[in-house]
Design a protein around this motif. Structure first.
Motif, short mmCIF file in Angstrom:
data_model
loop_
_atom_site.label_atom_id
_atom_site.label_comp_id
_atom_site.label_asym_id
_atom_site.label_seq_id
_atom_site.Cartn_x
_atom_site.Cartn_y
_atom_site.Cartn_z
N TRP A 147 -14.68 0.45 70.93
CA TRP A 147 -15.69 1.59 70.29
C TRP A 147 -16.38 2.45 71.87
N ARG A 148 -16.22 1.78 73.00
CA ARG A 148 -16.82 2.55 73.88
C ARG A 148 -15.87 3.60 74.21
N ALA A 149 -14.53 3.27 74.26
CA ALA A 149 -13.46 4.25 74.56
C ALA A 149 -13.51 5.59 73.55
N ALA A 150 -13.56 5.25 72.43
CA ALA A 150 -13.77 6.33 71.20
C ALA A 150 -14.89 6.97 71.39
N SER A 151 -16.08 6.56 71.78
CA SER A 151 -17.23 7.33 71.71
C SER A 151 -17.48 8.08 72.82
N GLU A 152 -16.84 7.63 74.22
CA GLU A 152 -17.11 8.31 75.09
C GLU A 152 -15.99 9.54 75.22
N ASN A 153 -14.90 9.73 74.37
CA ASN A 153 -13.87 10.61 74.39
C ASN A 153 -13.86 11.14 73.03
N ALA A 154 -15.11 11.06 72.49
CA ALA A 154 -15.18 11.59 71.11
C ALA A 154 -14.46 13.03 70.89
N ALA A 155 -15.04 13.89 71.65
CA ALA A 155 -14.53 15.38 71.61
C ALA A 155 -12.96 15.48 71.78
N TYR A 156 -12.42 14.83 72.83
CA TYR A 156 -10.90 14.59 73.12
C TYR A 156 -10.37 14.09 71.97
N GLY A 172 0.82 5.02 78.90
CA GLY A 172 1.38 5.11 80.20
C GLY A 172 0.30 4.88 81.34
N ASN A 173 -1.05 4.86 80.75
CA ASN A 173 -2.02 4.54 81.83
C ASN A 173 -2.61 3.13 81.83
N LEU A 174 -1.86 2.29 80.76
CA LEU A 174 -2.28 1.07 80.37
C LEU A 174 -3.82 0.74 79.79
N ASP A 175 -3.92 1.99 79.15
CA ASP A 175 -5.49 2.12 78.62
C ASP A 175 -5.40 1.51 77.17
N THR A 176 -5.40 0.31 77.07
CA THR A 176 -5.23 -0.15 75.65
C THR A 176 -6.41 0.10 74.67
N ALA A 177 -7.42 0.21 75.38
CA ALA A 177 -8.72 0.59 74.47
C ALA A 177 -8.61 2.02 73.82
N MET A 178 -8.12 2.93 74.68
CA MET A 178 -7.84 4.35 74.11
C MET A 178 -6.80 4.24 73.17
N LEU A 179 -5.71 3.46 73.38
CA LEU A 179 -4.65 3.17 72.64
C LEU A 179 -5.17 2.70 71.16
N PHE A 180 -5.92 1.65 71.30
CA PHE A 180 -6.27 0.99 69.82
C PHE A 180 -7.28 2.13 69.18
#
Length: 295
Positions: A76-85, A245-253
């Motif tokens: 949720w934090r990854a989605a909210s911090e990158n909401a515009a993206y 590629g960045n091993l950012d599984t939170a953003m991936l999910f």
């Protein structure tokens, strides 16, 4: 003063050999009700809540490494911090999906109609359609990049190919579901082929065609994302590749969840269109469901 006999009771002057015809029950047409929607949605929502609770328990107790399975809070934090993206890339995937789905629906219905009215065309085209469906789309997507470049065209084409097959099959089955005796009756009454198609064939095919459209809508999302996997600089597929590629599984999910929500929304839109176009079919499903629950 005239008296009316109750329903089911024979009047005194009626003949004993003439039974009172039973009153046909009136089937209510489906209406958009918040109560009915909530009653039909609590089971999947409960299942989602249980899955999220299990997901939270696994990550909270550190039974799985965070780089393998991020917690719901991190997602949720990854989605909210990158909401515009995420919103910008979701819009790209959405319009690629919608355009691909619309093209697949128009071409698929046209091909199904042509095959119903021409057996020779069906024998020629149907094996080619089946052959194209068997080929994995991820295997030919790089070829579309070579042919069409890195723009949106390859993604739309992959979405079209993914959604095309279920629309053709459901449309073909629906158009053939008409009773041949009804078609003979319209022919003897002098109805043209076009009028028979508009009044008989096409309305009768709508239940099966709408089922195929619902399946095709979810496959179109997959096709657009697959096209973005091969070559893109925007879209949810691009986000998933970058996060992987960045091993950012939170953003991936987060991207995977948004992709799933996109498919569900398109499915629900077609579900609503089905209730508006063929309310008699939806009312029959509601009646059957109510009878099953009563049993």
């Amino acid at each position: 003063m005239s008296l009316t006999a109750p329903a089911g009771v024979r009047p005194s002057g009626a003949s004993a050999s003439e039974p009172t015809p039973p009153r046909r029950p009136r089937v209510p047409l489906p209406t958009f009700s918040v109560r009915r929607t909530a009653a039909g949605s609590w089971r999947p929502l409960l299942l989602v809540a249980v899955l999220v609770a299990g997901w939270w328990a696994l990550t909270e107790n550190e039974l799985v490494a965070p780089y393998i399975l991020p917690s719901p809070g991190d997602t949720w934090r990854a989605a909210s911090e990158n909401a515009a993206y995420l919103a910008a890339n979701t819009w790209v995937t959405t319009w690629e999906t919608v355009i691909g789905f619309v093209i697949a629906a128009l071409v698929g219905v046209f091909v199904a109609v042509m095959m119903v009215y021409s057996s020779s065309l069906e024998k020629t085209v149907y094996p080619l359609i089946l052959f194209a469906q068997v080929i994995p789309k991820i295997a030919i997507a790089p070829l579309f990049i070579v042919w069409l470049g890195f723009g949106p065209s390859p993604k739309i084409l992959v979405a079209v190919l993914m959604a095309f097959f279920p629309i053709v099959i459901s449309g073909l089955a629906g158009l053939r579901s008409v009773d041949p005796e009804i078609l003979e009756l319209t022919s003897t009454m002098g109805a043209s082929r076009f009028k028979t198609f508009m009044k008989i064939r096409f309305p009768a095919s709508l239940p099966q065609l709408m089922s195929g459209l619902k399946v095709a809508a979810t496959l179109a999302v997959t096709g657009a994302v697959v096209g973005e996997f091969v070559g893109a600089n925007e879209g949810l597929g691009y986000v998933i590749l970058q996060a992987n590629g960045n091993l950012d599984t939170a953003m991936l999910f987060a991207a995977l969840i948004i992709m799933s929500i996109l498919g569900i929304v398109l499915f629900m839109i077609i579900e609503i269109a089905e209730k508006l176009l063929i309310p008699w079919h939806a009312s029959r499903r509601v009646t059957n469901s109510s009878s099953t629950n009563a049993v």
